[in-house]
Design an enzyme around this catalytic site. Structure first.
Site, PDB file in Angstrom:
ATOM      1  N   PHE A  92     -31.880  30.176  16.176  1.00  0.00           N
ATOM      2  CA  PHE A  92     -33.318  30.372  16.067  1.00  0.00           C
ATOM      3  C   PHE A  92     -33.639  31.168  14.803  1.00  0.00           C
ATOM      4  CE2 PHE A  92     -37.162  32.855  17.028  1.00  0.00           C
ATOM      5  CZ  PHE A  92     -38.037  31.851  17.406  1.00  0.00           C
ATOM      6  N   ASN A 194     -36.529  39.299  22.319  1.00  0.00           N
ATOM      7  CA  ASN A 194     -37.337  38.172  21.866  1.00  0.00           C
ATOM      8  C   ASN A 194     -36.726  36.930  22.515  1.00  0.00           C
ATOM      9  OD1 ASN A 194     -38.965  36.340  20.597  1.00  0.00           O
ATOM     10  ND2 ASN A 194     -37.991  36.529  18.602  1.00  0.00           N
ATOM     11  N   PRO A 195     -37.117  36.652  23.757  1.00  0.00           N
ATOM     12  CA  PRO A 195     -36.459  35.597  24.530  1.00  0.00           C
ATOM     13  C   PRO A 195     -37.073  34.229  24.275  1.00  0.00           C
ATOM     14  CG  PRO A 195     -38.138  36.612  25.867  1.00  0.00           C
ATOM     15  CD  PRO A 195     -38.183  37.310  24.518  1.00  0.00           C
TER      16      PRO A 195
END
Length: 288
Positions: A92, A194-195
């Site tokens: 990510f 920050n899932p």
């Protein structure tokens, strides 16, 4: 070899990216130009003329960006706080919104000596490494469940350690596992997360849909599944007075604070907006 104005190349790149639907065409054009030239973006005005091969190299990257390949994939790095990390396929890409989460966390640690920090769903390791850079006295733990993300995080952690920065402690694990970091229960000063939080089925830009790992973006239960685990882990790990900060979707401005308030050991629940005014992350403290 006739030199050409860099300004015109950036203008043309901006037009191409704008037509392609890129959200920040001028910014991306300037970052690409700076990357090709090997200078900081702010120094571009000091490079008025460039050789044709430079124009060609900029054009090639602009064409790739116009295909909605993430800018960070093209440059090979992403920034968070005062650090940069390597990113690419399988991990990510850190977003500017997370800067606010980082700022809150670093400010929360003021006055705490040798704090213990845990970064849940670390991905590239950017958030953990940014905290370690800002607070060299901190002991920073980071965890992720995805092997590809952990490979990037290990690379980034090694690079920063080799540069003399404070090492982080990187682990493979599921934040939904109640035994994860059990030895730290009640000892942590700050838990950051920050899932994955985008509700499944939500339309997202091509940069996200075609390149970010889906498991790092989307979550079940209307985007709340992993957030629930993060809240439970935070409540368990934090020492009395410790802080919790969790990023969430802009549709979660009511739901996530409510989930945090449901944990009786957590108090001072507050939701924070991003730079566009959208609900973005929740914070709380552990009673004690």
């Amino acid at each position: 070899m006739n030199r050409q104005p860099l300004r015109l190349a950036i203008m043309e790149a901006t037009r191409i990216l704008e037509r392609a639907g890129v959200a920040s065409p001028r910014f991306d054009a300037e970052v690409i130009a700076a990357h090709v030239l090997g200078v900081e973006r702010g120094r571009l005005p000091m490079v008025p003329l460039v050789d044709p091969p430079v124009i060609e190299a900029i054009g090639q990257l602009v064409q790739q960006r116009a295909k909605r390949i993430p800018l960070q994939y093209l440059t090979g790095w992403a920034a968070l706080g005062d650090i940069t990390v390597a990113v690419g396929a399988g991990v990510f890409v850190p977003r500017p919104e997370t800067e606010l989460l980082l700022e809150w966390g670093v400010k929360f640690l003021q006055g705490r000596e040798f704090p213990v920090v845990v970064d849940l769903c670390t991905g590239s390791g950017a958030l953990a490494l940014a905290v370690a850079h800002a607070r060299p006295d901190a002991v920073v733990y980071a965890v992720d469940i995805d092997p590809q993300a952990l490979a990037w995080a290990r690379h980034n952690a090694d690079v920063h350690a080799d540069a003399g920065n404070t090492p982080i402690r990187l682990y493979s694990g599921d934040i939904g596992d109640p035994t994860m970091f059990a030895e730290l229960d009640g000892l942590v000063d700050l838990v950051l997360c920050n899932p994955p939080y985008v509700p499944e089925g939500t339309p997202v830009p091509p940069e996200v849909a075609e390149h970010d790992p889906p498991r790092a973006v989307f979550a079940e239960e209307s985007g709340l599944a992993v957030i629930r685990h993060a809240i439970a882990a935070g409540a368990r790990l934090l020492r009395p007075g410790g802080g919790l900060a969790i990023e969430h979707d802009d549709t979660h401005g009511s739901a996530v604070p409510a989930l945090v308030r449901a944990r009786r050991v957590l108090t001072g629940v507050e939701d924070h907006a991003d730079l566009t005014g959208r609900a973005r992350f929740v914070t709380a403290r552990r009673l004690g």
